[in-house]
Design an enzyme around this catalytic site. Structure first.
Site, PDB file in Angstrom:
ATOM      1  N   TYR A 195       0.874  -1.194   0.000  1.00 33.74           N
ATOM      2  CA  TYR A 195       0.000   0.000   0.000  1.00 33.74           C
ATOM      3  C   TYR A 195       0.903   1.234   0.000  1.00 33.74           C
ATOM      4  CZ  TYR A 195      -3.931  -3.037   1.368  1.00 33.74           C
ATOM      5  OH  TYR A 195      -4.902  -4.010   1.432  1.00 33.74           O
ATOM      6  N   LEU A 199     -17.565  -2.134   2.749  1.00 35.60           N
ATOM      7  CA  LEU A 199     -18.558  -1.091   2.461  1.00 35.60           C
ATOM      8  C   LEU A 199     -18.925  -1.082   0.980  1.00 35.60           C
ATOM      9  CD1 LEU A 199     -16.987   1.655   4.743  1.00 35.60           C
ATOM     10  CD2 LEU A 199     -19.009   0.259   5.195  1.00 35.60           C
ATOM     11  N   GLY A 200     -18.416  -2.035   0.251  1.00 36.26           N
ATOM     12  CA  GLY A 200     -18.838  -2.196  -1.139  1.00 36.26           C
ATOM     13  C   GLY A 200     -18.444  -1.070  -2.065  1.00 36.26           C
ATOM     14  N   PHE A 210     -15.873  -0.895  -3.953  1.00 29.58           N
ATOM     15  CA  PHE A 210     -15.357  -1.470  -5.194  1.00 29.58           C
ATOM     16  C   PHE A 210     -15.827  -2.912  -5.260  1.00 29.58           C
ATOM     17  CE2 PHE A 210     -12.354   1.784  -3.999  1.00 29.58           C
ATOM     18  CZ  PHE A 210     -12.112   2.446  -5.195  1.00 29.58           C
ATOM     19  N   THR A 211     -15.685  -3.500  -6.430  1.00 31.52           N
ATOM     20  CA  THR A 211     -15.846  -4.941  -6.527  1.00 31.52           C
ATOM     21  C   THR A 211     -14.766  -5.459  -7.459  1.00 31.52           C
ATOM     22  OG1 THR A 211     -17.403  -6.733  -6.909  1.00 31.52           O
ATOM     23  CG2 THR A 211     -17.492  -4.887  -8.456  1.00 31.52           C
TER      24      THR A 211
HETATM   25  N1  NAP Z   1      -6.992  -8.541   0.560  1.00 27.06           N
HETATM   26  C1  NAP Z   1      -7.333  -7.717  -0.389  1.00 27.06           C
HETATM   27  O1  NAP Z   1      -7.222  -8.038  -1.571  1.00 27.06           O
HETATM   28  C2  NAP Z   1      -7.882  -6.373  -0.063  1.00 27.06           C
HETATM   29  C3  NAP Z   1      -8.483  -5.612  -1.085  1.00 27.06           C
HETATM   30  C4  NAP Z   1      -9.007  -4.384  -0.734  1.00 27.06           C
HETATM   31  C5  NAP Z   1      -8.951  -3.941   0.565  1.00 27.06           C
HETATM   32  N2  NAP Z   1      -8.357  -4.692   1.539  1.00 27.06           N
HETATM   33  C6  NAP Z   1      -8.347  -4.248   2.959  1.00 27.06           C
HETATM   34  O2  NAP Z   1      -9.686  -4.050   3.348  1.00 27.06           O
HETATM   35  C7  NAP Z   1      -9.850  -2.725   3.870  1.00 27.06           C
HETATM   36  C8  NAP Z   1     -11.232  -2.229   3.547  1.00 27.06           C
HETATM   37  O3  NAP Z   1     -11.407  -2.098   2.145  1.00 27.06           O
HETATM   38  P1  NAP Z   1     -11.451  -0.697   1.399  1.00 27.06           P
HETATM   39  O4  NAP Z   1     -10.886   0.339   2.284  1.00 27.06           O
HETATM   40  O5  NAP Z   1     -10.874  -0.890   0.058  1.00 27.06           O
HETATM   41  O6  NAP Z   1     -12.986  -0.516   1.092  1.00 27.06           O
HETATM   42  P2  NAP Z   1     -14.273  -0.227   2.021  1.00 27.06           P
HETATM   43  O7  NAP Z   1     -13.923  -0.326   3.469  1.00 27.06           O
HETATM   44  O8  NAP Z   1     -15.362  -1.078   1.498  1.00 27.06           O
HETATM   45  O9  NAP Z   1     -14.625   1.264   1.639  1.00 27.06           O
HETATM   46  C9  NAP Z   1     -13.730   2.316   1.771  1.00 27.06           C
HETATM   47  C10 NAP Z   1     -14.369   3.524   1.113  1.00 27.06           C
HETATM   48  O10 NAP Z   1     -15.561   3.874   1.801  1.00 27.06           O
HETATM   49  C11 NAP Z   1     -15.483   5.213   2.256  1.00 27.06           C
HETATM   50  N3  NAP Z   1     -16.018   5.218   3.622  1.00 27.06           N
HETATM   51  C12 NAP Z   1     -15.502   4.626   4.716  1.00 27.06           C
HETATM   52  N4  NAP Z   1     -16.285   4.812   5.781  1.00 27.06           N
HETATM   53  C13 NAP Z   1     -17.324   5.560   5.362  1.00 27.06           C
HETATM   54  C14 NAP Z   1     -18.468   6.087   5.993  1.00 27.06           C
HETATM   55  N5  NAP Z   1     -18.703   5.881   7.305  1.00 27.06           N
HETATM   56  N6  NAP Z   1     -19.346   6.827   5.253  1.00 27.06           N
HETATM   57  C15 NAP Z   1     -19.124   7.034   3.942  1.00 27.06           C
HETATM   58  N7  NAP Z   1     -18.056   6.558   3.273  1.00 27.06           N
HETATM   59  C16 NAP Z   1     -17.160   5.824   3.978  1.00 27.06           C
HETATM   60  C17 NAP Z   1     -14.031   5.608   2.226  1.00 27.06           C
HETATM   61  O11 NAP Z   1     -13.897   6.963   1.880  1.00 27.06           O
HETATM   62  P3  NAP Z   1     -13.300   8.034   2.962  1.00 27.06           P
HETATM   63  O12 NAP Z   1     -11.829   7.801   2.979  1.00 27.06           O
HETATM   64  O13 NAP Z   1     -13.726   9.330   2.374  1.00 27.06           O
HETATM   65  O14 NAP Z   1     -13.966   7.714   4.250  1.00 27.06           O
HETATM   66  C18 NAP Z   1     -13.480   4.724   1.104  1.00 27.06           C
HETATM   67  O15 NAP Z   1     -13.653   5.349  -0.157  1.00 27.06           O
HETATM   68  C19 NAP Z   1      -8.732  -1.932   3.189  1.00 27.06           C
HETATM   69  O16 NAP Z   1      -8.484  -0.731   3.873  1.00 27.06           O
HETATM   70  C20 NAP Z   1      -7.618  -2.925   3.179  1.00 27.06           C
HETATM   71  O17 NAP Z   1      -6.958  -2.912   4.434  1.00 27.06           O
HETATM   72  C21 NAP Z   1      -7.846  -5.907   1.235  1.00 27.06           C
END
Ligand code: NAP
Length: 313
Positions: A68, A221-222, A224-225
């Protein structure tokens, strides 16, 4: 105020690998890097403040990777939190590398996995990593869901024998790959895409619960997919335009005076005792909302509405 009185405690706890006790509302650190998970954030001080606020609010499980940024997120975590609180569990992942065009090709050879474990140890300033997830990546000559992952699992098992990591997890894996890995060595956790709208891994979540394996959904939080192209073997990260703009989720959010994102997190916590959440955010306000979601108790009617709503996949 002690951490046990703080909001993250409302989510309860689970144990990773039989000995790492964490609160079920954790934090995913990927959003702390710059746009495209590349380079430093616009305001590194804000990222450090967010990490410290998360711990202050009772978060003791942080998900990261040295790819990252690359390196940026691990460096921020170390700068913000090292020396780490005794109960903090940092879960990292290996299996990809970054290229100057901001790509994420596979880095799954035993040598690359070894190097990645050492890179994580160095930047996180640790002698031993709590959990290392083997992230299966198709791009750049990597592995598909039907491929053997035995070589990679064995490489990590050797690093564990050398004392460099405590537990092995898997990420972006098929049910068959989980079974294969477990025939080689104990697997502490699985991290696949899963959320209230994307439930392809329902059976795997139940298997994990039965077998004492923690399940940490990514994209909880969906936002991306992943779309898998079986012809090329590539996984493409596709932004969802309004991921939680879902009638059933919105109705339930209104009933609870909550946001749709909070309902999505409460649903995950209610879905299975094996699930630990790692929502990602770069905003302290969102962090606080996400942690507060741990206190939302969905009713049987809420659960029914979410289970029977259309467009779940
Ligand atoms: N193993 C893998 O392949 C893999 C892949 C992806 C992710 N991950 C891990 O999983 C974690 C979670 O996934 P992610 O961060 O990609 O996606 P996520 O948690 O589904 O969503 C994050 C997004 O949602 C927004 N968000 C967060 N809280 C919010 C709220 N309360 N209200 C409105 N918007 C909100 C964030 O924007 P703001 O910054 O503006 O809040 C960001 O754009 C990552 O941080 C990473 O550590 C692992």
């Amino acid at each position: 105020m002690t951490t046990t009185e703080l909001p993250a405690a409302a989510a309860g706890e689970l144990t990773i690998g039989g000995d790492l006790r964490v609160r079920r509302m954790g934090y995913g650190a990927m959003q702390l890097a710059g746009p495209g998970v590349w380079g430093p954030p616009a305001d590194p001080g804000a990222a450090i403040a967010l990490l410290r606020r998360a711990v202050e609010l009772g978060v003791n499980h942080i998900d990261t990777s040295d790819y990252y940024g690359p390196h940026v997120v691990n460096e921020l975590i170390a700068e913000a939190l090292h020396p780490y609180p005794e109960d903090l569990v940092i879960v990292t992942k290996v299996g990809a590398r970054r290229t100057p065009d901001q790509g994420w090709p596979a880095a799954l050879s035993p040598d690359e996995l070894r190097r990645a474990v050492h890179d994580n140890l160095g930047r996180l300033r640790l002698d031993r990593l709590d959990v290392v997830n083997l992230r299966i990546v198709a791009e750049g000559g990597g592995l598909s869901p039907s491929d053997s992952i035995a070589t990679q699992v064995q490489a990590l098992a050797e690093l564990r024998e050398q004392g460099l990591l405590r537990h092995i997890g898997l990420s972006n894996v098929s049910v068959e790959q989980v079974e294969q890995a477990r025939s080689i060595t104990p697997i502490a956790c699985v991290q696949n895409e899963y959320n209230v709208l994307r439930r392809r891994d329902d059976a795997l979540v139940d298997t994990c619960a039965r077998e004492g394996i923690a399940f940490m959904p990514f994209f909880p939080l969906g936002s991306f997919t992943l779309q898998h192209d079986s012809a090329t073997g590539a996984d493409t990260k596709v932004p969802q335009s309004s991921p939680l703009r879902d009638d059933a989720v919105d109705d339930i959010a209104r009933r609870h005076g909550a946001t749709a994102h909070q309902v999505a997190l409460a649903w995950l916590l209610a879905r299975s005792p094996a699930i630990a959440c790692i929502p990602g955010t770069s905003s302290i306000a969102h962090l606080e909302q996400n942690i507060a979601a741990a206190a939302i108790r969905l009713t049987a009617a809420d659960q029914h509405d979410l289970a029977t709503a259309p467009a779940r996949g």
